[in-house]
Design a protein around this motif. Structure first.
Motif, mmCIF file in Angstrom:
data_model
loop_
_atom_site.group_PDB
_atom_site.id
_atom_site.type_symbol
_atom_site.label_atom_id
_atom_site.label_comp_id
_atom_site.label_asym_id
_atom_site.label_seq_id
_atom_site.Cartn_x
_atom_site.Cartn_y
_atom_site.Cartn_z
ATOM 1 N N ILE A 89 -21.130 -51.850 -48.914
ATOM 2 C CA ILE A 89 -22.023 -52.703 -49.703
ATOM 3 C C ILE A 89 -22.574 -53.860 -48.882
ATOM 4 C CG2 ILE A 89 -20.228 -54.183 -50.703
ATOM 5 C CD1 ILE A 89 -23.311 -52.849 -52.551
ATOM 6 N N LYS A 90 -21.780 -54.424 -47.985
ATOM 7 C CA LYS A 90 -22.257 -55.530 -47.139
ATOM 8 C C LYS A 90 -23.364 -55.031 -46.203
ATOM 9 C CE LYS A 90 -19.388 -59.002 -48.062
ATOM 10 N NZ LYS A 90 -19.805 -60.271 -48.576
ATOM 11 N N THR A 91 -23.237 -53.822 -45.722
ATOM 12 C CA THR A 91 -24.259 -53.236 -44.851
ATOM 13 C C THR A 91 -25.558 -53.030 -45.625
ATOM 14 O OG1 THR A 91 -22.523 -52.129 -43.584
ATOM 15 C CG2 THR A 91 -24.765 -51.291 -43.314
ATOM 16 N N ILE A 92 -25.438 -52.546 -46.852
ATOM 17 C CA ILE A 92 -26.626 -52.365 -47.698
ATOM 18 C C ILE A 92 -27.287 -53.715 -47.946
ATOM 19 C CG2 ILE A 92 -27.484 -51.681 -49.979
ATOM 20 C CD1 ILE A 92 -25.215 -49.577 -50.045
ATOM 21 N N MET A 93 -26.492 -54.718 -48.297
ATOM 22 C CA MET A 93 -27.034 -56.046 -48.586
ATOM 23 C C MET A 93 -27.804 -56.602 -47.397
ATOM 24 S SD MET A 93 -23.808 -57.764 -50.592
ATOM 25 C CE MET A 93 -24.466 -59.423 -50.371
ATOM 26 N N GLU A 94 -27.232 -56.454 -46.205
ATOM 27 C CA GLU A 94 -27.906 -56.955 -45.004
ATOM 28 C C GLU A 94 -29.208 -56.202 -44.760
ATOM 29 O OE1 GLU A 94 -27.187 -56.874 -40.252
ATOM 30 O OE2 GLU A 94 -25.474 -57.481 -41.457
ATOM 31 N N HIS A 98 -30.333 -58.891 -49.350
ATOM 32 C CA HIS A 98 -29.686 -59.538 -50.483
ATOM 33 C C HIS A 98 -28.613 -60.506 -49.984
ATOM 34 C CE1 HIS A 98 -30.593 -56.000 -53.435
ATOM 35 N NE2 HIS A 98 -31.641 -56.754 -53.204
ATOM 36 N N SER A 99 -28.530 -61.650 -50.628
ATOM 37 C CA SER A 99 -27.463 -62.595 -50.290
ATOM 38 C C SER A 99 -26.362 -62.580 -51.342
ATOM 39 C CB SER A 99 -28.031 -64.013 -50.153
ATOM 40 O OG SER A 99 -28.692 -64.382 -51.340
ATOM 41 N N ASP A 100 -26.620 -61.935 -52.467
ATOM 42 C CA ASP A 100 -25.668 -61.907 -53.571
ATOM 43 C C ASP A 100 -25.270 -60.462 -53.872
ATOM 44 O OD1 ASP A 100 -24.219 -62.372 -55.911
ATOM 45 O OD2 ASP A 100 -25.995 -62.737 -57.138
ATOM 46 N N VAL A 101 -23.976 -60.180 -53.774
ATOM 47 C CA VAL A 101 -23.478 -58.824 -54.004
ATOM 48 C C VAL A 101 -23.783 -58.356 -55.428
ATOM 49 C CG1 VAL A 101 -21.118 -59.436 -54.710
ATOM 50 C CG2 VAL A 101 -21.546 -57.258 -53.576
ATOM 51 N N ASP A 102 -23.811 -59.264 -56.388
ATOM 52 C CA ASP A 102 -24.097 -58.873 -57.772
ATOM 53 C C ASP A 102 -25.488 -58.269 -57.915
ATOM 54 O OD1 ASP A 102 -21.611 -59.643 -58.685
ATOM 55 O OD2 ASP A 102 -22.271 -61.627 -59.346
ATOM 56 N N THR A 103 -26.450 -58.808 -57.178
ATOM 57 C CA THR A 103 -27.807 -58.259 -57.231
ATOM 58 C C THR A 103 -27.787 -56.802 -56.801
ATOM 59 O OG1 THR A 103 -28.757 -60.404 -56.737
ATOM 60 C CG2 THR A 103 -30.162 -58.494 -56.349
ATOM 61 N N THR A 104 -27.129 -56.526 -55.696
ATOM 62 C CA THR A 104 -27.081 -55.162 -55.184
ATOM 63 C C THR A 104 -26.333 -54.248 -56.143
ATOM 64 O OG1 THR A 104 -27.022 -56.110 -52.972
ATOM 65 C CG2 THR A 104 -26.529 -53.772 -53.151
ATOM 66 N N THR A 109 -27.726 -50.199 -57.638
ATOM 67 C CA THR A 109 -26.905 -49.010 -57.420
ATOM 68 C C THR A 109 -26.796 -48.189 -58.697
ATOM 69 O OG1 THR A 109 -24.911 -50.346 -57.743
ATOM 70 C CG2 THR A 109 -25.591 -49.931 -55.471
ATOM 71 N N HIS A 110 -27.845 -47.453 -58.975
ATOM 72 C CA HIS A 110 -27.878 -46.568 -60.127
ATOM 73 C C HIS A 110 -26.926 -45.403 -59.865
ATOM 74 C CE1 HIS A 110 -31.488 -48.799 -60.899
ATOM 75 N NE2 HIS A 110 -31.998 -48.385 -59.761
ATOM 76 N N VAL A 111 -26.321 -44.911 -60.905
ATOM 77 C CA VAL A 111 -25.456 -43.750 -60.756
ATOM 78 C C VAL A 111 -26.334 -42.514 -60.676
ATOM 79 C CG1 VAL A 111 -23.592 -42.412 -61.790
ATOM 80 C CG2 VAL A 111 -23.608 -44.890 -62.018
ATOM 81 N N THR A 112 -26.188 -41.772 -59.588
ATOM 82 C CA THR A 112 -26.988 -40.570 -59.403
ATOM 83 C C THR A 112 -26.183 -39.339 -59.814
ATOM 84 O OG1 THR A 112 -26.234 -40.284 -57.137
ATOM 85 C CG2 THR A 112 -28.204 -41.639 -57.460
ATOM 86 N N LYS A 113 -26.878 -38.222 -60.043
ATOM 87 C CA LYS A 113 -26.199 -36.979 -60.403
ATOM 88 C C LYS A 113 -25.215 -36.574 -59.316
ATOM 89 C CE LYS A 113 -30.041 -35.184 -63.115
ATOM 90 N NZ LYS A 113 -31.102 -34.177 -63.189
ATOM 91 N N LYS A 114 -25.624 -36.759 -58.064
ATOM 92 C CA LYS A 114 -24.760 -36.373 -56.958
ATOM 93 C C LYS A 114 -23.485 -37.209 -56.923
ATOM 94 C CE LYS A 114 -24.912 -35.415 -52.015
ATOM 95 N NZ LYS A 114 -25.737 -35.466 -50.802
ATOM 96 N N SER A 115 -23.607 -38.523 -57.183
ATOM 97 C CA SER A 115 -22.420 -39.369 -57.154
ATOM 98 C C SER A 115 -21.492 -39.038 -58.318
ATOM 99 C CB SER A 115 -22.781 -40.853 -57.140
ATOM 100 O OG SER A 115 -23.414 -41.243 -58.330
#
Length: 128
Positions: A89-94, A98-104, A109-115
């Motif tokens: 998640i930190k890698t995605i944010m960078e 994004h500076s706030d993990v809650d935003t990400t 992070t929608h739940v996908t069929k694959k996940s």
């Protein structure tokens, strides 16, 4: 949020962009320096691009995407796919500024069929 940042791109993206640039060099006689251009070699306007996306979505008929379609949907999809690939998640944010993990976590992070399917697969490998 950081508006400008340097990100890594895959070799596949490099290949696609290289081919696009070569095609544009031939088509516009080296007179454009933009990636996404219209028929004249001038940059596409964002509102025109978004209109084209909406028109393409409408042409999907029964398969249309029931969301507000705009260029921003690619950002949502990119972040969701990174999450699906278990990117930290930190890698995605960078990557997306994004500076706030809650935003990400809450918005992108929608739940996908694959996940959803991968949860079942992972549960099959738990040893009790």
């Amino acid at each position: 949020m950081s508006s400008f940042r340097t990100i890594g791109i895959s070799s596949r993206v490099v290949k696609i962009l290289t081919e696009l640039l070569i095609e544009q060099e031939v088509k516009f006689n080296n007179e454009t320096k933009y990636l996404f251009v219209g028929k004249t070699g001038k940059p596409n306007q964002l509102n025109s691009f978004n209109t084209a996306l909406k028109t393409a979505n409408e042409k999907l008929g029964n398969e249309w995407i029931n969301k507000n379609i705009s260029s921003h949907i690619f950002r949502h999809s990119h972040i969701s796919l990174l999450a699906e690939l278990d990117v930290n998640i930190k890698t995605i944010m960078e990557r997306v500024g994004h500076s706030d993990v809650d935003t990400t976590m809450k918005i992108y992070t929608h739940v996908t069929k694959k996940s959803k399917a991968s949860v079942v697969d992972k549960l099959d490998f738990i040893e009790i």
